[in-house]
Design an enzyme around this catalytic site. Structure first.
Site, PDB file in Angstrom:
ATOM      1  N   ASN A  73       0.833  -1.205   0.000  1.00 48.05           N
ATOM      2  CA  ASN A  73       0.000   0.000   0.000  1.00 48.05           C
ATOM      3  C   ASN A  73       0.863   1.248   0.000  1.00 48.05           C
ATOM      4  OD1 ASN A  73      -0.273   1.740   2.708  1.00 48.05           O
ATOM      5  ND2 ASN A  73       0.358  -0.326   3.227  1.00 48.05           N
ATOM      6  N   ASN A 132       4.211   5.358  15.638  1.00 49.33           N
ATOM      7  CA  ASN A 132       4.437   4.809  14.301  1.00 49.33           C
ATOM      8  C   ASN A 132       5.792   5.283  13.776  1.00 49.33           C
ATOM      9  OD1 ASN A 132       4.486   4.191  11.604  1.00 49.33           O
ATOM     10  ND2 ASN A 132       2.333   4.718  11.218  1.00 49.33           N
ATOM     11  N   CYS A 135       6.185   3.442   9.146  1.00 56.50           N
ATOM     12  CA  CYS A 135       5.579   3.635   7.834  1.00 56.50           C
ATOM     13  C   CYS A 135       6.654   3.969   6.799  1.00 56.50           C
ATOM     14  CB  CYS A 135       4.539   4.746   7.908  1.00 56.50           C
ATOM     15  SG  CYS A 135       3.628   4.935   6.384  1.00 56.50           S
ATOM     16  N   ASN A 200       6.419  -3.318  10.994  1.00 59.68           N
ATOM     17  CA  ASN A 200       5.658  -2.499  10.062  1.00 59.68           C
ATOM     18  C   ASN A 200       5.884  -3.089   8.657  1.00 59.68           C
ATOM     19  OD1 ASN A 200       4.377  -0.243   8.729  1.00 59.68           O
ATOM     20  ND2 ASN A 200       4.696   0.880  10.633  1.00 59.68           N
ATOM     21  N   CYS A 342       3.030 -42.977  -1.504  1.00 61.41           N
ATOM     22  CA  CYS A 342       3.578 -42.313  -2.701  1.00 61.41           C
ATOM     23  C   CYS A 342       2.598 -42.427  -3.865  1.00 61.41           C
ATOM     24  CB  CYS A 342       4.913 -42.960  -3.069  1.00 61.41           C
ATOM     25  SG  CYS A 342       5.630 -42.308  -4.596  1.00 61.41           S
ATOM     26  N   CYS A 345       4.362 -38.926  -8.327  1.00 64.12           N
ATOM     27  CA  CYS A 345       4.474 -37.665  -9.070  1.00 64.12           C
ATOM     28  C   CYS A 345       5.929 -37.350  -9.414  1.00 64.12           C
ATOM     29  CB  CYS A 345       3.857 -36.508  -8.288  1.00 64.12           C
ATOM     30  SG  CYS A 345       4.776 -36.042  -6.805  1.00 64.12           S
ATOM     31  N   CYS A 348       9.782 -35.165  -5.875  1.00 61.79           N
ATOM     32  CA  CYS A 348      10.947 -35.275  -4.987  1.00 61.79           C
ATOM     33  C   CYS A 348      12.186 -35.609  -5.801  1.00 61.79           C
ATOM     34  CB  CYS A 348      10.704 -36.314  -3.899  1.00 61.79           C
ATOM     35  SG  CYS A 348      10.310 -37.967  -4.524  1.00 61.79           S
ATOM     36  N   CYS A 420      22.163 -39.207   1.216  1.00 63.98           N
ATOM     37  CA  CYS A 420      21.177 -38.166   1.553  1.00 63.98           C
ATOM     38  C   CYS A 420      21.757 -37.277   2.644  1.00 63.98           C
ATOM     39  CB  CYS A 420      19.876 -38.819   2.039  1.00 63.98           C
ATOM     40  SG  CYS A 420      18.665 -37.644   2.679  1.00 63.98           S
ATOM     41  N   CYS A 423      18.421 -32.679   3.767  1.00 60.85           N
ATOM     42  CA  CYS A 423      18.151 -31.250   3.571  1.00 60.85           C
ATOM     43  C   CYS A 423      16.676 -30.890   3.727  1.00 60.85           C
ATOM     44  CB  CYS A 423      18.658 -30.791   2.207  1.00 60.85           C
ATOM     45  SG  CYS A 423      17.670 -31.358   0.815  1.00 60.85           S
TER      46      CYS A 423
END
Lengths: 471, 466
Positions: A73, A132, A135, A200, A342, A345, A348, A420, A423
């Protein structure tokens, strides 16, 4: 019986849910409707010298079909006369004496100006004041808002002026547009502030219209950087809250702000030490009604966890934050794929190959493990495979080598546990809940941190301050 | 008719307003917002099972992500690069047993991605834009290929040839291109006009069309002499006859004629009572069409039970939903009537221990009907190939009337002849024919390039590595 009632810097609160200073707290009529909906408090849209706003003012970014992941904004402080705001404030407090009304203030950096505004706000019945200093747009160009919050000395001076006359708690709202948020926080505390609120909004440009090349929000063909908020900023805000709350020179009661829209968000802020939480964007998106589930859900969670009040869990996760150098280097987890969950897909797999450490392989249906087969080779093999429409009835398995699982064996990736690194990436991309879990592996090594390792090499003592508790 | 001067087949669709009203789309198009929401639901699988299940291997996640990102041009190009008839396949494919059947969502939140409708969304957008196909013809190689039959296999083959600079001339017996894509797919799935619109784009690639040209042995010999290669994509022959008394009466037709008739505007209504014989997907299409054309009693007649029918389960469901009735374990033994069909005499069948079907004597009955539609499978249409020349010691080899090919290249045992589609696979889906045609198109172009390299080498001095 669990309760959401709490005290914040001495202010009694029906619940920790406050509306942050912003469009949802523009006027008394709004705030009274918010209180009716269940909000425990409201920080009035910043009162100061009346401003003129521009049109348009907001812009947002959507993500994968979800609207307003982040909102920006360029609206300034209240554009209503301060006497109107303060008259309405009196009316709100008269009708809702148990609800918290905080006056957010911003005036030019003059002692008399601050004194006068503080006295007027308290005269109107404010339960507390929020300065404030955050801002980031427009007002900062006039030496106010984040122009103050970014300079600890200014911050300290103004808080000092306010404390000379204030009778109610003084909350200093911090800007995130700074390298180290602890410095203005320390300054505020040093000058006698009673509490802090953070964060803020963050300096931002949300996007550009690719037809007109105009950045958003568009004001007659031009734009200006705005303050970023909404779900996208929560991780940044949580980190800043934690930094302040873990700093003995800065820590004060904290009203957490940034991307809060659910009871989980609120619980996370409180676990990092927040006393109350402030909400703006989520209300701008969905209305005041969202507070109902924030309370309902938080209470249900508290009952499950056995917490009777917010203070039972406030700050508990702060104990689990520490510097990286105090993390145990000998802790090891590896990914584990639950074959029965599983769906094949292979997200991974592609994530591990392209985005991590090449430790997930598609070789379950092969005669022997094959860790050298690249994603390109897999895709190439598939492109050469000839397939035809099955004549038989519906076959939902997508073909392939069927193992003991619903998903064909060849589509269930295999983790090379030896390599592995733990992670988490595969478990983060997996769309199926609890399909990929990170499981602890006993390394047989005693815990050792980087700090300890360096100290052992240097022969110096380890600085134990800030070391993780509960290890 | 010779060269195709007309590249606006779409305008020649003779649709009947009445038929159009009765054949509302089974799967209406996705509205833009809905398409994006659906596209965003796609998980973007790696080496996606939907793409593997598609005979043409359309990169489904890739085209879906492009819908989500607002890159509709790229989405359509992704589809058409793999499947030049991607628009009609989006409508005609039995997606439940192909891409959508393979979607991992079946094992996740149970609702597969609506791949077919998304594919249609992307290809419709291309058609609506008025843009040509996003491909250009390759540099002219001077080579010419004759394609027999104007159905999906030949169209796909021709497109691959044109993209590789090979001239492609399609010969078809009908007045309009597309074969079964144009004349044989239920109008509520793929309207005739949509098939033609798609082929208009192909014509822009320079595919030549020769209509109302029946290719028999003599014509084939002529083409053999003047073209560098031949693609056989003529599909199957006519629907089998019942072989019973009364079959010649008025009111006995077959499913292909019936479907082509209402699609091309020669049939507007069905009589009150219709009997469809057979239980395959074409039989279901005919029965459903009869209902839509106003019949109030449609029976499907099948020798075996519902569990043995060759129609897809979802097609069977669809027929039941529109009110088609089923007579199982019966066999037509005669057509009743004098000039016009009045009934179908049926015998009950039972299965013996060895699996064969025998009639139960003395229990025959007559099903009153005004129209009998045969849908008991198509014969092959390959006899005319017997007279193709012998090359490299081989003619075009057949097996049970089907052409035998090398599946990777579509090449037959006669190296100059390639084939694909129903005349090879005995009758599968449009997408199978497209896949065959695509592989053959690539195969023919490679074979022609090899021939050229060989001949230049023989001529001397040509370095293939240059």
């Amino acid at each position: 019986m669990s309760t959401l009632e709490t005290r914040f810097a001495g202010i009694k609160c029906l619940n920790p849910f406050w509306l942050a200073s912003g469009p949802p707290t523009n006027c008394g009529e709004q705030i009274m409707r918010a209180f009716d909906a269940g909000w425990g408090g409201a920080v009035w849209k910043t009162i100061g010298t009346q401003v003129t706003n521009v049109s348009s003012r907001y812009s947002s970014i959507d993500w994968n079909g979800q609207k307003m992941m982040g909102l920006n904004n360029i609206e300034l402080i209240s554009d209503r006369p301060s006497e109107v705001n303060l008259r309405e404030m009196t009316e709100v407090k008269r009708r809702y004496p148990k609800h918290v009304v905080i006056a957010s203030l911003m005036v030019e950096s003059k002692r008399e100006a601050w004194h006068e505004m503080v006295q007027r706000a308290e005269g109107a019945g404010a339960d507390g004041l929020e300065l404030n200093f955050g801002c980031p747009h427009g007002m900062s160009e006039r030496g106010m808002g984040s122009a103050v919050g970014q300079v600890p000395e200014y911050c300290e001076q103004i808080v000092g002026w306010v404390k000379e006359t204030a009778r109610t708690p003084v909350i200093v709202k911090l800007t995130p547009n700074i390298s180290d948020i602890r410095l203005p926080a320390r300054a505020a505390k040093h000058a006698g502030a009673d509490a802090l609120s953070a964060i803020n909004t963050i300096n931002s440009i949300t996007g550009i219209d690719l037809d007109t090349l105009e950045p958003r929000p568009n004001v007659d063909g031009k734009s200006s950087h705005g303050g970023y908020c909404g779900p996208a900023v929560k991780p940044i805000a949580l980190n800043m809250v934690q930094q302040v709350m873990s700093d003995p020179q800065a820590v004060l009661p904290m009203s957490g702000i940034g991307g809060i829209g659910s009871w989980q968000d609120a619980a996370e802020y409180i676990l990092l030490g927040a006393g109350t939480v402030q909400v703006c964007t989520a209300v701008m998106h969905y209305g005041y009604r969202i507070v109902e589930d924030m309370g309902d859900g938080l209470l249900a969670w508290m009952r499950r966890k056995g917490y009777e009040s917010l203070s039972d869990f406030r700050g508990l996760s702060l104990l689990r934050m520490c510097d990286w150098k105090h993390l145990n280097l000998n802790f090891k987890v590896v990914a584990h794929i639950d074959e029965s969950k599983c769906i094949g897909c292979e997200l991974c797999y592609t994530a591990c190959w392209d985005g991590a450490h090449q430790c997930i392989h598609l070789d379950r249906a092969l005669a022997a493990p094959d860790t050298m087969r690249t994603p390109a080779m897999v895709a190439e093999e598939s492109s050469r495979r000839i397939s035809t429409t099955p004549i038989a009835k519906l076959d939902l398995n997508g073909g392939g080598v069927q193992g003991p699982y619903v998903t064909p064996l060849e589509r269930i990736p295999r983790v090379d546990e030896e390599h592995c690194v733990g992670c988490n990436l595969c478990s983060l991309v997996c769309p199926v809940p609890e399909c990929i879990t990170m499981q602890r592996v006993d390394t047989g090594l005693v815990p050792e941190t980087w700090a300890e390792r360096v100290a052992a090499n240097d022969g110096t003592e380890v600085d134990s301050a800030g070391k993780c508790a509960g290890r | 008719m010779s060269m195709s001067e007309s590249t606006n087949f779409f305008s020649r669709a003779q649709g009947s307003v009445e038929v159009a009203a009765r054949f509302a789309e089974l799967h209406p198009p996705l509205e833009k917002t809905a398409a994006v929401i659906e596209a965003l639901r796609c998980l973007y699988c790696f080496d996606a099972p939907c793409a593997a299940a598609c005979p043409t291997h359309i990169d489904v996640p890739k085209f879906i992500k492009k819908i989500a990102s607002g890159n509709l041009e790229g989405s359509a190009r992704t589809i058409l690069d793999a499947n030049i008839l991607g628009a009609s396949c989006a409508r005609a494919c039995p997606v439940q047993v192909l891409c959508e059947g393979a979607c991992v969502m079946h094992r996740y939140n149970k609702q597969p991605i609506e791949i077919g409708r998304l594919q249609r969304f992307a290809t419709d957008a291309l058609h609506a834009s008025g843009a040509p196909l996003p491909f250009s013809p390759g540099a002219d190689t001077g080579r010419r290929v004759a394609l027999i039959g104007g159905g999906p296999a030949s169209l796909a083959c021709a497109a691959e040839l044109r993209r590789r600079g090979v001239r492609a001339a399609i010969f078809d017996a009908r007045p309009l291109p597309g074969g079964l894509n144009t004349y044989g797919i239920a109008e509520y799935k793929l309207p005739l006009a949509e098939s033609l619109r798609e082929i208009d784009l192909l014509a822009q690639l320079g595919v030549e069309f020769h209509f109302e040209t029946v290719v028999d042995a003599a014509k084939l010999a002529e083409l053999d002499a003047s073209y560098d290669a031949v693609f056989l994509g003529m599909g199957l022959g006519g629907i089998h006859k019942l072989g019973v008394v009364g079959e010649e009466l008025e009111g006995v037709t077959n499913a292909l004629e019936f479907i082509a008739g209402y699609k091309s505007g020669t049939i507007h209504r069905a009589p009150a009572r219709v009997a469809v014989i057979g239980a395959g997907n074409t039989a279901i299409d005919a029965a459903n069409a009869a209902v839509r054309l106003g019949a109030n009693e449609v029976h499907m007649v099948y020798r075996r039970g519902s569990e043995q029918m060759s129609a897809f389960a979802f097609e069977y469901e669809h027929a039941r939903e529109v009110g088609v009735k089923f007579l199982w374990h019966v066999m037509p033994v005669g057509v009743v009537g004098t000039k016009q069909v009045q009934g179908l005499e049926l015998a009950h069948l039972e299965t013996t221990d060895d699996g064969s079907l025998v009639t139960r004597p003395g229990e025959n009955f007559v099903l009153a009907t005004d129209l009998i539609v045969l849908a008991i499978g198509q014969a092959t249409h390959t006899e005319f190939l017997d007279r193709t020349p012998v090359r490299d010691g081989a003619k075009v080899r057949l097996e049970r009337g089907r052409i035998v090919i090398d599946r990777d290249t579509g090449q037959t045992s006669n190296p100059k002849y390639f084939a694909g589609g129903d005349c090879v696979n005995g009758g599968r889906e449009v997408v199978d024919a497209v896949a065959d045609g695509k592989r053959a198109g690539i195969g023919i172009a490679a074979w022609l390039a090899g021939q050229r390299a060989n001949s230049l080498e023989i001529a001397g001095g040509y370095d293939v590595n240059a």
